[in-house]
Design a protein around this motif. Sequence first.
Motif, PDB file in Angstrom:
ATOM      1  N   ALA A  13       0.824  -1.208   0.000  1.00  0.00           N
ATOM      2  CA  ALA A  13       0.000   0.000   0.000  1.00  0.00           C
ATOM      3  C   ALA A  13       0.856   1.254   0.000  1.00  0.00           C
ATOM      4  O   ALA A  13       0.526   2.245  -0.651  1.00  0.00           O
ATOM      5  CB  ALA A  13      -0.941  -0.009   1.205  1.00  0.00           C
ATOM      6  N   ASN A  14       1.955   1.238   0.742  1.00  0.00           N
ATOM      7  CA  ASN A  14       2.899   2.351   0.754  1.00  0.00           C
ATOM      8  C   ASN A  14       3.967   2.066  -0.299  1.00  0.00           C
ATOM      9  O   ASN A  14       4.746   1.123  -0.158  1.00  0.00           O
ATOM     10  CB  ASN A  14       3.539   2.483   2.134  1.00  0.00           C
ATOM     11  N   PRO A  15       4.032   2.871  -1.369  1.00  0.00           N
ATOM     12  CA  PRO A  15       4.942   2.568  -2.492  1.00  0.00           C
ATOM     13  C   PRO A  15       6.403   2.411  -2.106  1.00  0.00           C
ATOM     14  O   PRO A  15       7.139   1.691  -2.785  1.00  0.00           O
ATOM     15  CB  PRO A  15       4.740   3.778  -3.428  1.00  0.00           C
ATOM     16  N   ASP A 128      -6.376   7.781  13.244  1.00  0.00           N
ATOM     17  CA  ASP A 128      -6.345   6.340  12.987  1.00  0.00           C
ATOM     18  C   ASP A 128      -7.171   5.991  11.753  1.00  0.00           C
ATOM     19  O   ASP A 128      -6.738   5.235  10.886  1.00  0.00           O
ATOM     20  CB  ASP A 128      -6.879   5.562  14.192  1.00  0.00           C
ATOM     21  N   ILE A 129      -8.384   6.538  11.691  1.00  0.00           N
ATOM     22  CA  ILE A 129      -9.274   6.266  10.565  1.00  0.00           C
ATOM     23  C   ILE A 129      -8.630   6.698   9.252  1.00  0.00           C
ATOM     24  O   ILE A 129      -8.634   5.960   8.249  1.00  0.00           O
ATOM     25  CB  ILE A 129     -10.626   6.975  10.749  1.00  0.00           C
ATOM     26  N   GLU A 130      -8.050   7.897   9.239  1.00  0.00           N
ATOM     27  CA  GLU A 130      -7.426   8.394   8.018  1.00  0.00           C
ATOM     28  C   GLU A 130      -6.240   7.520   7.618  1.00  0.00           C
ATOM     29  O   GLU A 130      -5.987   7.297   6.431  1.00  0.00           O
ATOM     30  CB  GLU A 130      -6.993   9.846   8.212  1.00  0.00           C
ATOM     31  N   PHE A 131      -5.518   7.014   8.606  1.00  0.00           N
ATOM     32  CA  PHE A 131      -4.389   6.125   8.325  1.00  0.00           C
ATOM     33  C   PHE A 131      -4.882   4.802   7.741  1.00  0.00           C
ATOM     34  O   PHE A 131      -4.318   4.276   6.773  1.00  0.00           O
ATOM     35  CB  PHE A 131      -3.590   5.885   9.611  1.00  0.00           C
ATOM     36  N   LEU A 132      -5.951   4.260   8.307  1.00  0.00           N
ATOM     37  CA  LEU A 132      -6.486   2.978   7.854  1.00  0.00           C
ATOM     38  C   LEU A 132      -7.129   3.070   6.472  1.00  0.00           C
ATOM     39  O   LEU A 132      -7.116   2.105   5.706  1.00  0.00           O
ATOM     40  CB  LEU A 132      -7.510   2.457   8.871  1.00  0.00           C
ATOM     41  N   ASN A 133      -7.695   4.226   6.169  1.00  0.00           N
ATOM     42  CA  ASN A 133      -8.406   4.376   4.898  1.00  0.00           C
ATOM     43  C   ASN A 133      -7.521   4.077   3.698  1.00  0.00           C
ATOM     44  O   ASN A 133      -7.989   3.576   2.674  1.00  0.00           O
ATOM     45  CB  ASN A 133      -8.961   5.798   4.761  1.00  0.00           C
ATOM     46  N   ARG A 134      -6.230   4.389   3.789  1.00  0.00           N
ATOM     47  CA  ARG A 134      -5.343   4.211   2.638  1.00  0.00           C
ATOM     48  C   ARG A 134      -5.266   2.747   2.212  1.00  0.00           C
ATOM     49  O   ARG A 134      -5.085   2.455   1.022  1.00  0.00           O
ATOM     50  CB  ARG A 134      -3.943   4.744   2.966  1.00  0.00           C
ATOM     51  N   TYR A 135      -5.427   1.819   3.172  1.00  0.00           N
ATOM     52  CA  TYR A 135      -5.325   0.404   2.833  1.00  0.00           C
ATOM     53  C   TYR A 135      -6.588  -0.077   2.115  1.00  0.00           C
ATOM     54  O   TYR A 135      -6.514  -0.929   1.218  1.00  0.00           O
ATOM     55  CB  TYR A 135      -5.064  -0.424   4.089  1.00  0.00           C
ATOM     56  N   ASN A 141      -8.606   0.008  -5.422  1.00  0.00           N
ATOM     57  CA  ASN A 141      -7.884   0.312  -6.660  1.00  0.00           C
ATOM     58  C   ASN A 141      -7.438  -0.965  -7.358  1.00  0.00           C
ATOM     59  O   ASN A 141      -7.553  -1.092  -8.582  1.00  0.00           O
ATOM     60  CB  ASN A 141      -6.660   1.193  -6.368  1.00  0.00           C
ATOM     61  N   TYR A 142      -6.936  -1.909  -6.580  1.00  0.00           N
ATOM     62  CA  TYR A 142      -6.487  -3.177  -7.167  1.00  0.00           C
ATOM     63  C   TYR A 142      -7.665  -3.912  -7.822  1.00  0.00           C
ATOM     64  O   TYR A 142      -7.519  -4.518  -8.886  1.00  0.00           O
ATOM     65  CB  TYR A 142      -5.841  -4.062  -6.113  1.00  0.00           C
ATOM     66  N   LEU A 261      -5.193  -5.342   6.543  1.00  0.00           N
ATOM     67  CA  LEU A 261      -3.891  -6.001   6.558  1.00  0.00           C
ATOM     68  C   LEU A 261      -3.474  -6.561   5.200  1.00  0.00           C
ATOM     69  O   LEU A 261      -2.292  -6.706   4.927  1.00  0.00           O
ATOM     70  CB  LEU A 261      -3.883  -7.123   7.600  1.00  0.00           C
ATOM     71  N   GLY A 262      -4.439  -6.895   4.354  1.00  0.00           N
ATOM     72  CA  GLY A 262      -4.071  -7.445   3.057  1.00  0.00           C
ATOM     73  C   GLY A 262      -5.246  -8.072   2.345  1.00  0.00           C
ATOM     74  O   GLY A 262      -6.363  -8.148   2.887  1.00  0.00           O
TER      75      GLY A 262
END
Length: 454
Positions: A13-15, A128-135, A141-142, A261-262
């Motif tokens: 998730a983090n390039p 926390d929510i904003e951090f989790l949203n990226r995943y 996107n995938y 997590l994945g």
Amino acid sequence: MQTKVKTRKVTYANPKFNQMSEEEIKDHQEELLCKQLKYVYRNSQLYRKKFEESGAFPEDIQTIENFQKLPIFMDKAIERTSQQESTDRFGHPFGMHLCSSPDEIVFTGTTSGTSGVPTFTYTFTRADIEFLNRYIRHMLNYGGIHAGERLLFSHALGIYATSSILFGVRSQGVLPIDVDVRAGSKSILQYAKMAGPTAAMMTPSLAEHLIHKAAELGTDVRNLGLQAIFTVGEIGVGVPKIKKRIEESYGCRIYDYLGELGFSCDSDEYHGIHCVAPDLNLFPLDLIDPETKTPLAIYNGVIGERVTTELNLKGLPRIRYATGDVIQVFTDECSGCGFSGKRVKFVGRSDDMLIVKGANVYPSAIKKVVSNFIPDVTGELRIVLNNPPPRVVPPLQIKLEYGSHYDKSRLCVLEEKIKNALHTEARLTPDIIWCEPGTLEKSLTKTPLFEKNY
């Protein structure tokens, strides 16, 4: 025929992790771990007490190996005690391991509480929510789901863990059509037909159930026009015949995911959940033996209970939390998409494990074997327990539904084949109790695998 999907490589998730070696990723995780341990020690009475009881302090922990020498800090029982204490002392249910002010909490989600008092495990601040949203955005996107599209969200809505996923869906610019699963399958199909979503989120059980419900209503789930289904909470997608049946019925790819997590890749074969979030959690580097609770070395194919430690969350981070999830870890490259990070497959729950004649048996292993006999069986089963687990006085009893078109006069032949397969693959020779198709009660959330008669 199912639409052919070209398998694309899953990325982190983090390039920045895509440019790192496994050793460099581990070094970065250890940096995050050191910071997080100091943070929880300063801000949580419970974690400070756990460190002091272990005779260690955050500054003593420099590596993951050091960290794994600490005792388990928390499990469900400790969590319930912690939240009862915080309720009694401070008037909030989040537990003595809360590291932020209760006023900073913007979401809380509980476990189902089916095996005890619900726990407010999924409790987050705005950051926390904003951090989790990226995943969640990364997974969507995938799967090819982008801003402006709609997504059918069919879980139990309210104060449940899955409800936090809605933040991530909306942050992608995707409109969730959130239909509470308790509204029933007819309502779910009706809203899906009206709203025209391009994706759906639900359990594998519900995805299967809607196939049959749509047929009863004179339609076909393929007509929903879904491009992707994201499922969570059960082992279903990991069973080849179940994955194939859902994908062929809906005409789209199904992705298995474990929260933020994945998720699984879009290969025809299932290669497990690809762990795309090394900056969120130590998962899956921390495993313990489900029985002895001692640390396990990580190697390709190892099976153990997942211990979770959240590296960036600030509200209610879990530290050395024994989840009860038994997983298998794979360290080799995914043969489906080429992802080079770690992958996991769900084996079962440590509290669901049965011991039959000294052998450890997980319901997921039984379900996987039985599914190989679809359509001679429906795939629905119940494991009958007459006494509290884990030890079972043999033979174990299993209720199975035979297929709607199967000749009942040949059940003895089918039974022998299933028993032989279970003996070979699961070290189990059960008594099989045959049931008519549709008689084992279905659940639109997590379908129970046990019938408890005690």
